[in-house]
Scaffold this motif. Structure first.
Motif, PDB file in Angstrom:
ATOM      1  N   LYS A  14       6.598   4.939  -2.215  1.00 47.60           N
ATOM      2  CA  LYS A  14       6.884   3.538  -2.526  1.00 47.60           C
ATOM      3  C   LYS A  14       8.145   3.353  -3.370  1.00 47.60           C
ATOM      4  CE  LYS A  14       3.020   1.873  -0.738  1.00 47.60           C
ATOM      5  NZ  LYS A  14       2.248   3.106  -0.469  1.00 47.60           N
ATOM      6  N   ASN A  48      -0.180   2.531  -5.452  1.00 48.90           N
ATOM      7  CA  ASN A  48       1.156   3.102  -5.572  1.00 48.90           C
ATOM      8  C   ASN A  48       2.281   2.075  -5.491  1.00 48.90           C
ATOM      9  OD1 ASN A  48       0.255   5.667  -6.014  1.00 48.90           O
ATOM     10  ND2 ASN A  48       0.344   6.287  -3.868  1.00 48.90           N
ATOM     11  N   GLY A  94      -0.303   3.232   5.883  1.00 53.90           N
ATOM     12  CA  GLY A  94      -1.224   2.231   5.364  1.00 53.90           C
ATOM     13  C   GLY A  94      -0.969   0.940   6.113  1.00 53.90           C
ATOM     14  N   VAL A  95      -0.289  -0.007   5.456  1.00 54.37           N
ATOM     15  CA  VAL A  95       0.024  -1.273   6.113  1.00 54.37           C
ATOM     16  C   VAL A  95       1.156  -1.090   7.134  1.00 54.37           C
ATOM     17  CG1 VAL A  95       1.739  -2.142   4.475  1.00 54.37           C
ATOM     18  CG2 VAL A  95       0.188  -3.751   5.606  1.00 54.37           C
ATOM     19  N   GLY A  96       1.910  -0.016   6.983  1.00 49.15           N
ATOM     20  CA  GLY A  96       2.931   0.323   7.981  1.00 49.15           C
ATOM     21  C   GLY A  96       4.365   0.294   7.490  1.00 49.15           C
ATOM     22  N   GLY A  97       4.613  -0.316   6.337  1.00 48.66           N
ATOM     23  CA  GLY A  97       5.986  -0.491   5.858  1.00 48.66           C
ATOM     24  C   GLY A  97       6.731   0.820   5.655  1.00 48.66           C
ATOM     25  N   ALA A  98       6.120   1.750   4.922  1.00 46.17           N
ATOM     26  CA  ALA A  98       6.807   3.006   4.626  1.00 46.17           C
ATOM     27  C   ALA A  98       7.039   3.832   5.900  1.00 46.17           C
ATOM     28  CB  ALA A  98       6.038   3.793   3.569  1.00 46.17           C
ATOM     29  N   PRO A  99       5.987   4.147   6.665  1.00 48.27           N
ATOM     30  CA  PRO A  99       6.240   4.934   7.877  1.00 48.27           C
ATOM     31  C   PRO A  99       7.100   4.166   8.883  1.00 48.27           C
ATOM     32  CG  PRO A  99       3.971   4.135   7.849  1.00 48.27           C
ATOM     33  CD  PRO A  99       4.548   3.864   6.486  1.00 48.27           C
ATOM     34  N   THR A 123       3.502  11.894   0.661  1.00 47.44           N
ATOM     35  CA  THR A 123       3.839  10.549   0.207  1.00 47.44           C
ATOM     36  C   THR A 123       3.413  10.176  -1.215  1.00 47.44           C
ATOM     37  OG1 THR A 123       1.863   9.884   1.423  1.00 47.44           O
ATOM     38  CG2 THR A 123       3.988   9.480   2.484  1.00 47.44           C
TER      39      THR A 123
HETATM   40  C1  LIG Z   1       1.580   3.330   0.513  1.00 45.83           C
HETATM   41  C2  LIG Z   1       1.345   4.717   0.855  1.00 45.83           C
HETATM   42  C3  LIG Z   1       1.492   5.179   2.169  1.00 45.83           C
HETATM   43  C4  LIG Z   1       1.799   4.309   3.361  1.00 45.83           C
HETATM   44  O1  LIG Z   1       2.708   3.255   3.204  1.00 45.83           O
HETATM   45  P1  LIG Z   1       2.449   1.862   3.900  1.00 45.83           P
HETATM   46  O2  LIG Z   1       3.709   1.100   3.682  1.00 45.83           O
HETATM   47  O3  LIG Z   1       1.287   1.220   3.215  1.00 45.83           O
HETATM   48  O4  LIG Z   1       2.146   2.125   5.332  1.00 45.83           O
HETATM   49  C5  LIG Z   1       1.269   6.517   2.394  1.00 45.83           C
HETATM   50  N1  LIG Z   1       0.922   7.364   1.405  1.00 45.83           N
HETATM   51  C6  LIG Z   1       0.776   6.948   0.133  1.00 45.83           C
HETATM   52  C7  LIG Z   1       0.393   7.948  -0.912  1.00 45.83           C
HETATM   53  C8  LIG Z   1       0.980   5.627  -0.181  1.00 45.83           C
HETATM   54  O5  LIG Z   1       0.825   5.224  -1.442  1.00 45.83           O
END
Ligand SMILES: *Cc1c(COP(=O)(O)O)cnc(C)c1O
Length: 440
Positions: free
Chosen positions: A108, A160, A269-274, A416
């Motif tokens: 994040k 996070n 998770g919600v998809g933003g990071a990946p 992550t």
């Molecule tokens: C938030 C998070 C993700 C995934 O990111 P998203 O944007 O929610 O898909 C993956 N691993 C960890 C440890 C995170 O905190």
């Protein structure tokens, strides 16, 4: 008796319901799709993060040694690959260590910092405290702090993202509020409060915490809400990681081309990071990179969204799952519609991971590589297995004509989160993982 017709294929529906670990291949994947949405200007974001480096050193003295650059190491995972019975015929394993990103300790960091810095820079520009495109270290001057203290930066999070947004916002002098879901870990709340960040606890899930935060910010003209479900600035900050990986692979003499495929496994998770990382990687490597999202068997929101045809929002509750998982960073029932739309042709597939596998993989990583991460962050480690040791994975390699090139392949497991996890919590994770591993 079920009274509704699921928009998912029966085979997918039954694997989901059985909480199976499986790889779903994205039928809309287009290896030649080139992401060039003018809305998403990654170069500007990379420049902002670079211009922020002197500012970040002023705000966080621990960043002196890395000159204020929020970057993570790329390391080899030979011992773990070997322990999991993979050989050089299967390609090389690397880990992108975002669990070790400074200050925020998770993936994040780039997204959250980019968004708060963009907001702070905008405000400071309006008040003539900084010039457009200049070095941002003046944002730590008393004049800027006084300006920021009038504004609130808030966010909804399972943990996070709250740490990332909260820590940078508070360091700049904003009032900072984090709305947290029921699954948020206590130590994350304690850590936030320790830094003067207000924590609002909600009994519901992640989406409810986000909705509550959004509503609270709407009634306040001096509030800025970081919207994890809809934010382009978060997405872009995440995408900046792609160039970092590109440079690191080059420095390590890793070739990526037609005969040397690159596979990247990203916890979702919600998809933003990946999604952001995938978007950036596709710009740089095109069809030579293959991105897979990893989700808990109880919370595979992106798998459900994409496999439903991606025409309407659909949650994991709609297909009979509970969204109950120890992987708090991935405990999201409904994928971001923005991200689902942007990645629909870019992501190769999604796979599911059971909680016990997360603990076992986390344990093995600690034993064989001496790397400590949080359970969510272990989801990527199952990726090479899903690709190389399942029927769906074999089918993928055949479809794209790369089954003969696997000895030249590179697998990047994206780790992550974890650097901020307290030692006693890590010991607890370790004990759970060891017990599960010994029993299996
Ligand atoms: C938030 C998070 C993700 C995934 O990111 P998203 O944007 O929610 O898909 C993956 N691993 C960890 C440890 C995170 O905190």
């Amino acid at each position: 008796m079920t009274c509704y017709t699921s928009p998912l294929e029966p085979a997918v529906q039954s694997q989901l319901q059985g909480r199976e670990e499986f790889l779903w291949l994205n039928p809309s994947y287009d290896s030649s799709a080139a992401p060039q949405d003018p809305l998403f200007d990654i170069a500007t974001v990379r420049r902002r993060l670079e211009r922020s480096a002197p500012l970040l050193v002023r705000l966080f003295p621990e960043l002196k040694s890395c000159n204020g650059l929020i970057r993570s190491p790329l390391i080899a995972l030979d011992a773990l690959a070997q322990r999991l019975q993979f050989s050089s015929e299967d390609g090389a394993w690397l880990m992108k260590c975002d669990h070790a990103l400074p200050v925020a300790g998770s993936v994040k960091a780039r997204g959250g910092f980019n968004e708060v810095l963009a907001f702070a820079e905008d405000l400071a520009c309006q008040h003539k405290i900084v010039q457009d495109q200049s070095d941002l270290s003046a944002l730590a001057d008393p004049e800027a702090r006084k300006l920021f203290s009038d504004f609130t930066v808030s966010v909804g999070s399972t943990g996070n993202l709250g740490l990332s947004i909260g820590l940078i916002a508070a360091a700049l002098g904003f009032r900072s509020i984090v709305h947290m879901s029921a699954d948020a870990k206590d130590w994350k709340k304690r850590r936030l409060r320790l830094h003067g960040i207000e924590v609002v606890e909600h009994a519901g899930d992640y989406a409810e915490a986000v909705a509550a935060g959004r509503a609270a910010a709407e009634s306040n003209a001096k509030a800025y809400f970081v919207d994890d479900e809809n934010s382009a600035q978060l997405f872009l900050g995440y995408a900046a990681a792609a160039m970092e990986l590109f440079t690191q692979l080059k420095e390590a003499n890793v070739i990526v081309d037609e005969k040397h495929p690159l596979f990247v496994y990203l916890p979702c998770g919600v998809g933003g990071a990946p999604g952001g990382i995938t978007y950036g990687l596709k710009q740089l490597f095109g069809g030579h990179v293959h991105c897979f999202f990893a989700e808990p068997t109880e919370s595979p929101c992106m798998l459900v969204q994409l496999s439903s045809g991606n025409t309407h929002p659909i949650s994991v509750y709609d297909v009979g799952l509970k969204n109950r998982t120890e992987a708090d960073g991935l405990a999201v029932a409904q994928a971001s519609q923005l991200v689902a739309r942007v990645v629909s042709k870019l992501v190769s597939g999604c796979y599911t991971v059971r909680d016990d596998s997360l603990f076992k993989l986390r344990y093995l990583l600690s034993e064989y590589e001496e790397i400590e991460i949080e359970p969510s962050a272990a989801a990527g480690i199952l990726g090479p297995f899903m690709l190389l040791r399942t029927k769906a994975g074999q089918e993928y390699l055949k479809t794209w004509g790369i089954e003969g090139n696997m000895r030249n392949a590179t697998h990047v497991v994206w780790s992550t989160g974890g650097a901020l996890v307290p030692p006693e919590e890590q010991q607890r994770f370790h004990a759970i993982g060891r017990a599960l591993w010994d029993r299996s």
